[in-house]
Enzyme design. Structure first.
Site, PDB file in Angstrom:
ATOM      1  CB  CYS A  92      -0.920   0.014   1.217  1.00  0.00           C
ATOM      2  SG  CYS A  92      -2.089  -1.341   1.218  1.00  0.00           S
ATOM      3  CG  HIS A 149      -2.835   3.527   3.190  1.00  0.00           C
ATOM      4  ND1 HIS A 149      -3.580   3.354   2.049  1.00  0.00           N
ATOM      5  CD2 HIS A 149      -2.765   2.306   3.786  1.00  0.00           C
ATOM      6  CE1 HIS A 149      -3.942   2.083   1.951  1.00  0.00           C
ATOM      7  NE2 HIS A 149      -3.462   1.435   2.999  1.00  0.00           N
ATOM      8  CG  ASN A 173      -6.564  -0.560   2.316  1.00  0.00           C
ATOM      9  OD1 ASN A 173      -5.992  -0.071   1.339  1.00  0.00           O
ATOM     10  ND2 ASN A 173      -5.925  -1.184   3.281  1.00  0.00           N
TER      11      ASN A 173
HETATM   12  O1  UT7 Z   1      -3.373  -1.347   3.873  1.00  0.00           O
HETATM   13  C1  UT7 Z   1      -2.591  -2.103   4.745  1.00  0.00           C
HETATM   14  C2  UT7 Z   1      -2.821  -1.712   6.108  1.00  0.00           C
HETATM   15  N1  UT7 Z   1      -3.953  -2.428   6.707  1.00  0.00           N
HETATM   16  C3  UT7 Z   1      -4.445  -1.973   7.830  1.00  0.00           C
HETATM   17  O2  UT7 Z   1      -4.007  -0.950   8.289  1.00  0.00           O
HETATM   18  C4  UT7 Z   1      -5.495  -2.765   8.559  1.00  0.00           C
HETATM   19  C5  UT7 Z   1      -5.205  -2.685  10.043  1.00  0.00           C
HETATM   20  N2  UT7 Z   1      -6.118  -3.456  10.886  1.00  0.00           N
HETATM   21  C6  UT7 Z   1      -7.416  -3.111  11.057  1.00  0.00           C
HETATM   22  O3  UT7 Z   1      -7.915  -2.190  10.434  1.00  0.00           O
HETATM   23  C7  UT7 Z   1      -8.202  -3.858  12.098  1.00  0.00           C
HETATM   24  O4  UT7 Z   1      -7.333  -4.655  12.849  1.00  0.00           O
HETATM   25  C8  UT7 Z   1      -9.339  -4.748  11.510  1.00  0.00           C
HETATM   26  C9  UT7 Z   1     -10.444  -3.872  10.979  1.00  0.00           C
HETATM   27  C10 UT7 Z   1      -8.803  -5.638  10.419  1.00  0.00           C
HETATM   28  C11 UT7 Z   1      -9.930  -5.609  12.596  1.00  0.00           C
HETATM   29  O5  UT7 Z   1     -10.451  -4.796  13.664  1.00  0.00           O
HETATM   30  P1  UT7 Z   1     -10.062  -5.098  15.169  1.00  0.00           P
HETATM   31  O6  UT7 Z   1     -10.804  -4.143  15.997  1.00  0.00           O
HETATM   32  O7  UT7 Z   1      -8.564  -5.102  15.267  1.00  0.00           O
HETATM   33  O8  UT7 Z   1     -10.665  -6.528  15.379  1.00  0.00           O
HETATM   34  P2  UT7 Z   1      -9.934  -7.877  15.808  1.00  0.00           P
HETATM   35  O9  UT7 Z   1      -9.138  -8.435  14.687  1.00  0.00           O
HETATM   36  O10 UT7 Z   1      -9.229  -7.643  17.108  1.00  0.00           O
HETATM   37  O11 UT7 Z   1     -11.156  -8.825  16.075  1.00  0.00           O
HETATM   38  C12 UT7 Z   1     -12.120  -8.569  17.113  1.00  0.00           C
HETATM   39  C13 UT7 Z   1     -13.267  -9.525  16.975  1.00  0.00           C
HETATM   40  C14 UT7 Z   1     -12.804 -10.966  16.791  1.00  0.00           C
HETATM   41  O12 UT7 Z   1     -13.723 -11.820  17.473  1.00  0.00           O
HETATM   42  P3  UT7 Z   1     -13.358 -12.409  18.916  1.00  0.00           P
HETATM   43  O13 UT7 Z   1     -12.083 -13.172  18.738  1.00  0.00           O
HETATM   44  O14 UT7 Z   1     -13.190 -11.210  19.808  1.00  0.00           O
HETATM   45  O15 UT7 Z   1     -14.549 -13.247  19.214  1.00  0.00           O
HETATM   46  C15 UT7 Z   1     -12.926 -11.196  15.321  1.00  0.00           C
HETATM   47  O16 UT7 Z   1     -13.150 -12.558  14.977  1.00  0.00           O
HETATM   48  O17 UT7 Z   1     -14.016  -9.211  15.820  1.00  0.00           O
HETATM   49  C16 UT7 Z   1     -14.153 -10.375  14.997  1.00  0.00           C
HETATM   50  N3  UT7 Z   1     -14.219  -9.948  13.613  1.00  0.00           N
HETATM   51  C17 UT7 Z   1     -15.378  -9.618  13.001  1.00  0.00           C
HETATM   52  N4  UT7 Z   1     -16.643  -9.594  13.442  1.00  0.00           N
HETATM   53  C18 UT7 Z   1     -17.598  -9.199  12.582  1.00  0.00           C
HETATM   54  C19 UT7 Z   1     -13.201  -9.783  12.723  1.00  0.00           C
HETATM   55  N5  UT7 Z   1     -13.686  -9.366  11.555  1.00  0.00           N
HETATM   56  C20 UT7 Z   1     -15.032  -9.268  11.708  1.00  0.00           C
HETATM   57  C21 UT7 Z   1     -16.066  -8.857  10.853  1.00  0.00           C
HETATM   58  N6  UT7 Z   1     -17.322  -8.847  11.325  1.00  0.00           N
HETATM   59  N7  UT7 Z   1     -15.836  -8.478   9.568  1.00  0.00           N
END
Ligand code: UT7
Length: 345
Positions: free
Chosen positions: A131, A272, A302
């Protein structure tokens, strides 16, 4: 100071005095017309509109139709940027397509575009900086223009991430969208304006955090890699989130310090567009007022390498900066890589 050091210093001064200031002379954007909302993704994976918007800010994204290629988006964005700069394809000396989703692994998409544009005088290559690709490309173009080697360089950030998205993985598929953004880098009419400084970094120890495992020399495409879905993007979201905030802080602070500027001196910050929470988190730590931060992740998700030029074009259209304004751009992504640029419009 030793005589050698004095000589080195004099040489550096002599070189920097002979450098031409480069500037962005034109911008163009291309986005697929098909809009995919969060509600539509609810039908694909176990997610909700509410979760996606709360955690990322994203409401919808653009997804390319199956017959559309990366070079199609590049062509439209390039044509618009050339018109904006009042140039023709024959004026181009170099084309850099920054992408992780080229039309084909070989040849470079930049060559396909060069032919389609009829840019007969232009060299062409692709650049894979994740990216951050567009930012690396912008810095590369600026060096060619500054040394006087080339006059007009077309830099495009373009990605169809939808093609390498695992539509069964709710952790990633809700994030991405397709698009392209192009700029023309040319000599500045005034040394005081244009691309003033760059800060480019990489940390390959973070490579496993954001990757496509198969399809390269290490793990060539096979029935097994396809069955294991190893041709799709995989991401450790939480760790990449922390890295992203760090990348913005480092990108902004390094440029401010080196150029003896403060946040107050900067009119517009174009980061970004990965996640609204990343933008808000970084803005809070840097004490940047929200009106100075460009955010359009809500509409496009993104778009990888395309996101910075798309946001820059939007910021210009909405008059978020004017002639003489200082603007800071920051990209971050796979590699891990990150890069920032300071420009005076
Ligand atoms: O361009 C390259 C750069 N990329 C980025 O900068 C992306 C950076 N990361 C992020 O934006 C975030 O980490 C995400 C949006 C990908 C994820 O958000 P988060 O608040 O960090 O969530 P998490 O991965 O800590 O997951 C929290 C919970 C999990 O469930 P449990 O384990 O707490 O039961 C996930 O399984 O949310 C769950 N989860 C979802 N739930 C509903 C993960 N994705 C989803 C979803 N819908 N789409």
């Amino acid at each position: 100071m030793s005589q050698t050091k004095v000589n080195d210093e004099l040489q550096i001064q002599a070189v920097s005095h002979s450098l031409v200031r480069s500037a962005i002379a034109g911008i163009g954007v291309s986005l697929p017309s098909k809009v995919v909302t969060n509600r539509e993704l609810e039908k694909l994976v176990d997610t909700s509109d509410e979760w996606i918007e709360t955690r990322t800010g994203i409401r919808e994204r653009r997804i390319a139709e199956p017959n559309m290629t990366t070079s199609d988006l590049c062509f439209e964005a390039a044509t618009k940027s050339l018109a904006d700069a009042k140039l023709t394809p024959q004026d181009l000396d170099l084309i850099i397509v920054c992408t992780v989703t080229p039309d084909t692994p070989v040849p470079a998409t930049a060559c396909i575009l060069q032919d389609r544009l009829g840019a007969k005088q232009a060299a062409a290559f692709d650049l894979n900086g994740g990216c951050t690709g567009f930012m690396y490309g912008l810095a590369t173009a600026s060096q060619f223009v500054s040394t006087g080697k080339f006059k007009n360089v077309l830099v495009i950030g373009a990605d169809l991430l939808s093609r390498i998205t695992n539509w069964q993985d709710r952790g990633t598929c809700i994030l991405f969208g397709d698009g392209a953004g192009a700029v023309i880098v040319s000599p500045s009419k005034d040394q005081a304006y244009g691309l003033l400084d760059f800060h480019l970094r990489a940390d390959g120890s973070g490579a496993p955090l954001l990757k496509v495992e198969a399809g390269g020399a290490k793990l060539p495409a096979s029935v097994i890699t396809a069955e294991k879905r190893q041709h799709f993007l995989q991401m450790e979201g939480r760790q990449v989130f922390k890295f992203a905030v760090h990348a913005i802080l480092d990108g902004v602070n390094t440029l401010l310090k080196r150029n003896e500027l403060t946040v107050d001196d900067i009119d517009c910050f174009v980061f970004h567009q990965a996640n609204l929470r990343i933008l808000e988190n970084a803005a809070k730590q840097l004490k940047i007022p929200s009106e100075k931060i460009i955010s359009n992740v809500q509409k496009y998700g993104n778009t990888s390498s395309a996101s910075v030029p798309i946001a820059l074009e939007e910021a210009r259209r909405e008059k978020k900066f004017k002639k003489g304004s200082y603007v800071i751009l920051v990209g971050f992504g796979a590699g891990l890589t990150w890069a920032s640029a300071l420009l005076r419009w």
